[in-house]
Design a protein around this motif. Structure first.
Motif, short mmCIF file in Angstrom:
data_model
loop_
_atom_site.label_atom_id
_atom_site.label_comp_id
_atom_site.label_asym_id
_atom_site.label_seq_id
_atom_site.Cartn_x
_atom_site.Cartn_y
_atom_site.Cartn_z
N GLN A 142 27.08 45.06 40.70
CA GLN A 142 28.06 44.64 41.68
C GLN A 142 28.53 43.21 41.43
O GLN A 142 29.58 42.81 41.95
N GLN A 145 32.70 41.16 37.66
CA GLN A 145 34.09 41.24 38.09
C GLN A 145 34.89 42.14 37.15
O GLN A 145 34.68 42.11 35.94
N ASN A 173 37.82 52.61 39.37
CA ASN A 173 37.59 52.27 40.78
C ASN A 173 36.30 52.87 41.30
O ASN A 173 35.58 52.23 42.09
N ASN A 177 32.82 50.64 42.66
CA ASN A 177 32.44 50.80 44.07
C ASN A 177 31.18 51.63 44.25
O ASN A 177 30.72 51.81 45.38
N PHE A 229 35.09 51.99 52.69
CA PHE A 229 35.15 50.79 51.86
C PHE A 229 35.59 51.13 50.44
O PHE A 229 36.32 50.37 49.81
N THR A 230 35.16 52.27 49.93
CA THR A 230 35.63 52.70 48.61
C THR A 230 37.11 52.99 48.63
O THR A 230 37.86 52.60 47.71
N SER A 233 39.08 49.67 48.89
CA SER A 233 39.02 48.92 47.63
C SER A 233 39.90 49.55 46.57
O SER A 233 40.62 48.84 45.84
N ASN A 236 43.67 48.94 47.43
CA ASN A 236 44.16 47.57 47.23
C ASN A 236 43.97 47.06 45.80
O ASN A 236 44.29 45.90 45.53
N GLU A 237 43.43 47.87 44.90
CA GLU A 237 43.15 47.41 43.54
C GLU A 237 44.44 47.07 42.80
O GLU A 237 45.44 47.79 42.89
#
Length: 303
Positions: A142, A145, A173, A177, A229-230, A233, A236-237
């Motif tokens: 995690q 980056q 993605n 996640n 949350f996945t 994320s 918005n990637e």
């Protein structure tokens, strides 16, 4: 000889009971006094909420501004150009970008669920050797980056001829996640008593049957938390979508909105109209399942 007769004294009249002037409620509660501290805290909270909401309000107003009033220093335009919300779909590839984003967010969420749920269940229920090391390695992944791995990922997908593919974005993605989903689900499944599964197995269910009928329904708040949350994320990637896709029709919505920024001009009305379209599904989705998200995040905090 006659005795004097004693006469009984007249009784004093009972005091009259006066009824209350107004109606009396059976469960009347005393009026609470508002403390100055409560007023100060509420005022600060409303001020912070306004500071966070003003940019979104400005975004909506700019999305409805006429093109000839974009540079005017006014808070509100002379009239709202509602056709901006329609022309943004016809004058660009935003419709295809929205379809790609829906596929990427939905596919990534489904893939994370299929992988994270068995991994979290096994980690929470089986005390195998190296369990803590596995969780530590999951947490370490995690920390990476996506930008630092961009060159390697680009070369790998280029060799497999998977650039400009929806599956490429889904895999990336989901991979970034997966660690968060495993941690959330492991904490929530660990808070469910194992005796419930043992009782279900005594009644004739196998391990998979107990997982499907007992554990998964009880762990639904944690599952919803990991999935939302996945989904957010992946929705918005931006970085992976920008570098791993070069064809406008195969780019996600975040990259499609960025295409309104040109070298010499910026289509501010279309830019903010696309931004409104991009944030509405996330706001509605989070508002609907906000309670389950909070319940999932606080799993295991109270024994």
């Amino acid at each position: 000889m006659t005795q004097p007769s004693t006469a009984a004294a007249p009784a004093a009249p009972a005091p009259a009971v006066t009824a209350p002037a107004g109606p009396v409620r059976a469960n009347a509660r005393p009026r609470r006094t508002i403390r100055p501290r409560t007023v100060v805290i509420a005022s600060v909270a409303w001020l912070l909420a306004a500071l966070f909401l003003i940019p979104y309000l400005e975004m909506v107003v700019t999305a409805l501004r006429p093109a000839d009033e974009l540079r005017d220093a006014t808070y509100l335009p002379s009239h709202f150009e509602w056709s901006n919300l329609v022309n943004v779909w016809t004058d660009s590839t935003l419709g295809g970008n929205l379809r790609v984003t829906l596929l990427v967010a939905g596919g990534s969420t489904l893939l994370v669920l299929l992988v994270a749920l068995p991994a979290a269940y096994y980690t929470a229920r089986i005390k195998y050797r190296g369990r803590k090391i596995f969780l530590l390695l999951v947490l370490v992944t995690q920390m990476f980056q996506p930008t630092s791995l961009l060159v390697g990922l680009y070369r790998e997908f280029y060799q497999f001829d998977m650039l400009n593919s929806v599956w490429t974005l889904i895999i990336c993605n989901a991979a970034f996640n997966l660690a968060f989903a495993i941690w959330i689900l492991t904490a929530y499944i660990s808070s469910i008593p194992v005796e419930l599964e043992e009782a279900a197995q005594i009644d004739g269910l196998g391990r998979l049957g107990a997982l499907r009928r007992v554990t998964i329904p009880l762990a639904m708040p944690g599952i919803v938390t990991a999935l939302i949350f996945t989904f957010i994320s992946a929705w918005n990637e931006f970085v992976m979508g920008l570098r791993l896709t070069t064809v406008p029709e195969s780019q996600p919505l975040t990259v499609g909105i960025n295409n309104f920024i040109g070298n010499y001009t910026v289509q501010w009305n279309y830019l903010f109209a696309g931004s409104v379209v991009a944030i509405l599904p996330v706001i509605v989705l989070f508002a609907v399942i906000e309670r389950q998200v909070v319940s999932g995040l606080t799993a295991g905090s109270v024994k």
